[in-house]
Design a protein around this motif. Structure first.
Motif, mmCIF file in Angstrom:
data_model
loop_
_atom_site.group_PDB
_atom_site.id
_atom_site.type_symbol
_atom_site.label_atom_id
_atom_site.label_comp_id
_atom_site.label_asym_id
_atom_site.label_seq_id
_atom_site.Cartn_x
_atom_site.Cartn_y
_atom_site.Cartn_z
ATOM 1 N N ILE A 1 41.388 47.355 37.468
ATOM 2 C CA ILE A 1 42.566 47.070 36.649
ATOM 3 C C ILE A 1 42.112 46.337 35.391
ATOM 4 O O ILE A 1 41.294 45.418 35.467
ATOM 5 C CB ILE A 1 43.578 46.182 37.418
ATOM 6 N N PRO B 1 38.547 46.566 25.590
ATOM 7 C CA PRO B 1 38.008 47.566 24.657
ATOM 8 C C PRO B 1 37.799 48.917 25.350
ATOM 9 O O PRO B 1 37.519 48.967 26.545
ATOM 10 C CB PRO B 1 36.665 46.964 24.247
ATOM 11 N N MET C 1 34.985 42.589 26.323
ATOM 12 C CA MET C 1 35.879 42.657 27.481
ATOM 13 C C MET C 1 36.765 41.411 27.547
ATOM 14 O O MET C 1 36.299 40.308 27.290
ATOM 15 C CB MET C 1 35.024 42.747 28.752
ATOM 16 N N ALA C 2 38.013 41.650 27.845
ATOM 17 C CA ALA C 2 38.922 40.513 27.983
ATOM 18 C C ALA C 2 38.457 39.642 29.148
ATOM 19 O O ALA C 2 38.132 40.161 30.217
ATOM 20 C CB ALA C 2 40.324 41.033 28.258
ATOM 21 N N PRO D 1 35.954 39.181 34.214
ATOM 22 C CA PRO D 1 36.802 40.188 33.561
ATOM 23 C C PRO D 1 38.283 39.990 33.894
ATOM 24 O O PRO D 1 38.638 39.790 35.057
ATOM 25 C CB PRO D 1 36.298 41.511 34.150
ATOM 26 N N ALA D 2 39.125 40.028 32.875
ATOM 27 C CA ALA D 2 40.558 39.806 33.081
ATOM 28 C C ALA D 2 41.239 41.097 33.514
ATOM 29 O O ALA D 2 40.867 42.183 33.072
ATOM 30 C CB ALA D 2 41.190 39.295 31.799
ATOM 31 N N ILE D 3 42.214 40.985 34.383
ATOM 32 C CA ILE D 3 42.998 42.157 34.778
ATOM 33 C C ILE D 3 44.437 42.029 34.279
ATOM 34 O O ILE D 3 45.206 42.979 34.321
ATOM 35 C CB ILE D 3 43.003 42.374 36.312
ATOM 36 N N TYR D 4 44.801 40.850 33.838
ATOM 37 C CA TYR D 4 46.197 40.633 33.440
ATOM 38 C C TYR D 4 46.261 39.543 32.383
ATOM 39 O O TYR D 4 45.555 38.534 32.472
ATOM 40 C CB TYR D 4 47.018 40.208 34.664
ATOM 41 N N ILE D 5 47.099 39.784 31.385
ATOM 42 C CA ILE D 5 47.348 38.742 30.385
ATOM 43 C C ILE D 5 48.831 38.468 30.369
ATOM 44 O O ILE D 5 49.636 39.392 30.219
ATOM 45 C CB ILE D 5 46.892 39.193 28.977
ATOM 46 N N ARG E 1 52.002 37.771 28.682
ATOM 47 C CA ARG E 1 52.379 37.952 27.282
ATOM 48 C C ARG E 1 53.038 36.683 26.736
ATOM 49 O O ARG E 1 53.120 36.487 25.542
ATOM 50 C CB ARG E 1 53.358 39.129 27.133
ATOM 51 N N LYS F 1 55.742 44.362 36.831
ATOM 52 C CA LYS F 1 54.328 44.660 36.559
ATOM 53 C C LYS F 1 53.426 43.808 37.462
ATOM 54 O O LYS F 1 52.382 44.270 37.921
ATOM 55 C CB LYS F 1 54.027 44.396 35.078
ATOM 56 N N ILE G 1 50.686 45.069 40.288
ATOM 57 C CA ILE G 1 49.263 44.693 40.332
ATOM 58 C C ILE G 1 48.918 44.164 41.723
ATOM 59 O O ILE G 1 47.898 44.532 42.304
ATOM 60 C CB ILE G 1 48.940 43.634 39.247
ATOM 61 N N ILE H 1 48.593 47.117 44.043
ATOM 62 C CA ILE H 1 47.355 47.890 43.835
ATOM 63 C C ILE H 1 46.162 47.130 44.413
ATOM 64 O O ILE H 1 45.343 47.687 45.136
ATOM 65 C CB ILE H 1 47.131 48.186 42.333
ATOM 66 N N LEU H 2 46.097 45.826 44.131
ATOM 67 C CA LEU H 2 44.961 45.023 44.616
ATOM 68 C C LEU H 2 44.897 45.010 46.139
ATOM 69 O O LEU H 2 43.830 44.908 46.722
ATOM 70 C CB LEU H 2 45.054 43.582 44.091
#
Ligand SMILES: [Zn+2]
Ligand SMILES: [Zn+2]
Lengths: 67, 360
Positions: free
Chosen positions: A45, A51, B1-2, B10-14, B16, B217, B221, B224-225
Motif C-alpha cells: 500500500i 513517486p 518515497m514517502a 515507507p508510508a502507506i497513509y497520509i 490529509r 479509506k 486499509i 487490506i492489511l
C-alpha cells in the motif's frame, strides 16, 4: 511509456508516464479521487505522494464494497 | 518515497488533515487509538459485555470482528459472537457465509447465521418476487433492511448478547445524515449517534458503531492489511441512487477542503444533541401487538410487511383480540392493498383493451 492502473472490479487504464510523477498525479489523470481508492504498488500500500517510476503497475482497491 | 513521520519507514497513509504520514505499524497504532477513543468517549461497551458483531461478510464488518476480537483479549469480561443474517440472495450470500466461516474459525470466534428462509419462511429473492406479484410499492432494500434489523435484534437477544456492534464508518454515517437532511427526517437523524436507542424496552438490544470516527479509506486499509479485502463484491440489489451521489459529493468536498467530513460528523452530533433536548428521536417505544418485539408503532414494520406480503395471515378472531390501534393499522393497510389491487386490475384491463384494439 505508460503506467498501468488496474481498478479492482473495473477496467484497466493506462496513463502516460511523466518525469517526477506521483501516485496522486496518476489518480488525477484518470479522474478518480484518493478518498475513493487505496493504491497498491508492487504488493505494498502506498501513500498519495509516492513517486512513480516508468512501467509501474498500480492496483486500485475501491473503498466502497457494501459493508 | 514517502516516509513515516514517526519512524521513517515507507508510508502507506497520509492524513490529509494533519499531514502526518504513517507506515504500516504506525497506521495500525493510529487506527487502534482512534477506535479505542470512540469506544471510551461514547461508552460503547461495559467491562462485562456479550457483544454480537453484525457481520455482512464484507470488508468493514469482518474488520470490526477482527478488531473487537483482538481487543477482547485485553478485556477478560467480553464475549464476542459474530452474527450474520443470510437473506438468501443467490450468487451473493453463499460466498459471504463461507467467508465468515473461514474468518471465524481462523480467529476462533463463535458465529451464528440467521436465515430469512428459517425465520420468515422465505428468502429475500422469494419475498421480492411475491412483492412484485402483489404490486407492493417497496424496493428490495426495504424488505432487506427491515427484516435484517428485526432478525438481528431478535437473534442477538436470544443468544444473550447485551449489545450489537455494526461496521458503519464515518463516511456511511455522514452520507445517511445528508440523505436524511434531504428527506427532512429528523427522527432518523436523532438515531444516528454512536449508540442507537436509547430505547427502553426489555427486548431492545442496544446498537453501537465502534468505527464511527474512522474514514472509509482507513477501514479499507485496515481490511487490506489484515487480508479481509478479497474483491469487489456488491449486493446485486444495490442500486446506487441518492447515496452514490451524496458519497461522490462528500468526497469532492473533502478533496478540496480536508476535514470537511469530520466537520459534518460534528454537525451531526450537535444536531442529535439539540434533537434530544427537544425530545425528538427518543419517542416512546411500543411493543408490537403481534410479535412482541420493540416497535415505533402498535404493530412493528416487520409484521406489517409480512401482512402486506400475505406471509402472515391473521384470523378474524386474532384480529379482534388485538388492541384497537393495532387493528386499525392492519385494517387500513389491507384496505389500501385492496384499493391498489383494484386499480391495478383496472389499468391491466385498459391496457389490454388498447392492445387488443391495436392488434385489429
Ligand atoms: Zn512508522
Ligand atoms: Zn411485530
Amino acid at each position: 511509456m505508460v503506467i498501468r492502473v488496474r481498478i479492482l472490479g473495473g477496467p484497466t487504464r493506462e496513463v502516460g508516464y511523466r518525469e517526477g510523477m506521483k501516485v496522486i498525479d496518476v489518480l488525477r489523470s484518470i479522474g478518480v479521487m484518493s478518498s475513493e481508492y487505496v493504491v497498491v504498488k508492487n504488493g505494498r500500500i502506498v501513500a498519495e505522494d509516492e513517486p512513480i517510476e516508468d512501467g509501474d503497475e498500480l492496483v486500485l482497491y475501491p473503498v466502497v464494497s457494501g459493508g | 518515497m514517502a516516509k513515516c513521520s514517526l519512524c521513517g519507514r515507507p508510508a502507506i497513509y497520509i492524513s490529509r488533515i494533519s499531514g502526518v504520514a504513517l507506515c504500516e505499524k504506525h497506521f495500525l497504532e493510529y487506527f487502534d487509538r482512534k477506535v479505542r477513543r470512540t469506544i471510551r468517549k461514547y461508552k460503547l461497551f461495559k467491562p462485562k459485555d456479550h457483544i454480537a458483531v453484525a457481520v455482512s461478510g464484507g470488508k468493514d464488518s469482518l474488520s470490526l470482528l477482527h478488531y473487537l476480537h483482538k481487543l477482547s483479549r485485553r478485556v477478560p469480561g467480553w464475549k464476542i459472537t459474530a452474527l450474520l443474517v443470510d437473506e438468501g440472495i443467490r450468487g451473493y450470500r453463499e460466498y459471504t457465509v463461507k467467508r465468515l466461516e473461514k474468518v471465524a474459525s481462523e480467529l476462533g470466534v463463535d458465529y451464528v447465521v440467521v436465515r430469512f428462509k428459517d425465520e420468515l419462511g422465505f428468502t429475500l429473492d422469494k419475498i421480492v418476487k411475491i412483492a412484485l406479484e402483489r404490486g407492493l410499492p417497496y424496493k428490495p432494500c426495504t424488505f432487506c433492511g427491515v427484516f435484517r434489523r428485526y432478525l438481528l435484534n431478535k437473534k442477538a437477544r436470544e443468544i444473550g448478547a447485551a449489545v450489537i456492534a455494526t461496521g458503519h464508518n464515518l463516511d456511511d454515517i455522514i452520507q445517511t445524515y445528508m440523505m436524511n437532511i434531504i428527506d427532512n427526517d429528523w427522527t432518523k437523524i436523532a438515531r444516528l449517534g454512536p449508540v442507537s436507542g436509547p430505547a427502553h424496552h426489555p427486548r431492545f438490544v442496544r446498537k453501537v458503531k465502534p468505527f464511527y470516527e474512522v474514514l472509509e479509506k482507513e477501514t479499507t486499509i485496515y481490511a487490506i492489511l489484515n487480508g479481509f479485502y478479497e474483491g469487489f463484491e456488491e449486493c446485486p440489489y444495490a442500486r446506487f441512487g441518492v447515496r452514490w451521489t451524496v458519497r461522490k459529493m462528500l468526497n469532492q468536498l473533502e478533496e478540496q477542503y480536508p476535514g470537511v467530513k469530520y466537520s459534518i460528523l460534528q454537525s451531526l452530533l450537535t444536531a442529535i444533541d439539540m434533537l434530544n433536548k427537544l425530545g425528538i428521536g427518543e419517542g416512546e417505544v411500543e411493543t408490537c401487538a403481534i410479535c412482541g418485539e420493540p416497535s415505533a408503532h402498535p404493530v412493528c414494520r416487520a409484521c406489517m410487511l409480512k401482512i402486506e406480503l400475505g406471509i402472515l395471515e391473521l384470523s378474524p378472531e386474532k384480529l379482534a383480540q388485538l388492541p384497537p390501534s393495532a387493528r386499525k393499522m392492519i385494517e387500513s393497510s389491507l384496505k389500501l392493498y385492496e384499493r391498489r389491487n383494484a386499480q391495478n386490475k383496472q389499468t391491466n384491463k385498459t391496457s389490454r383493451g388498447v392492445d387488443e384494439a391495436a392488434s385489429f
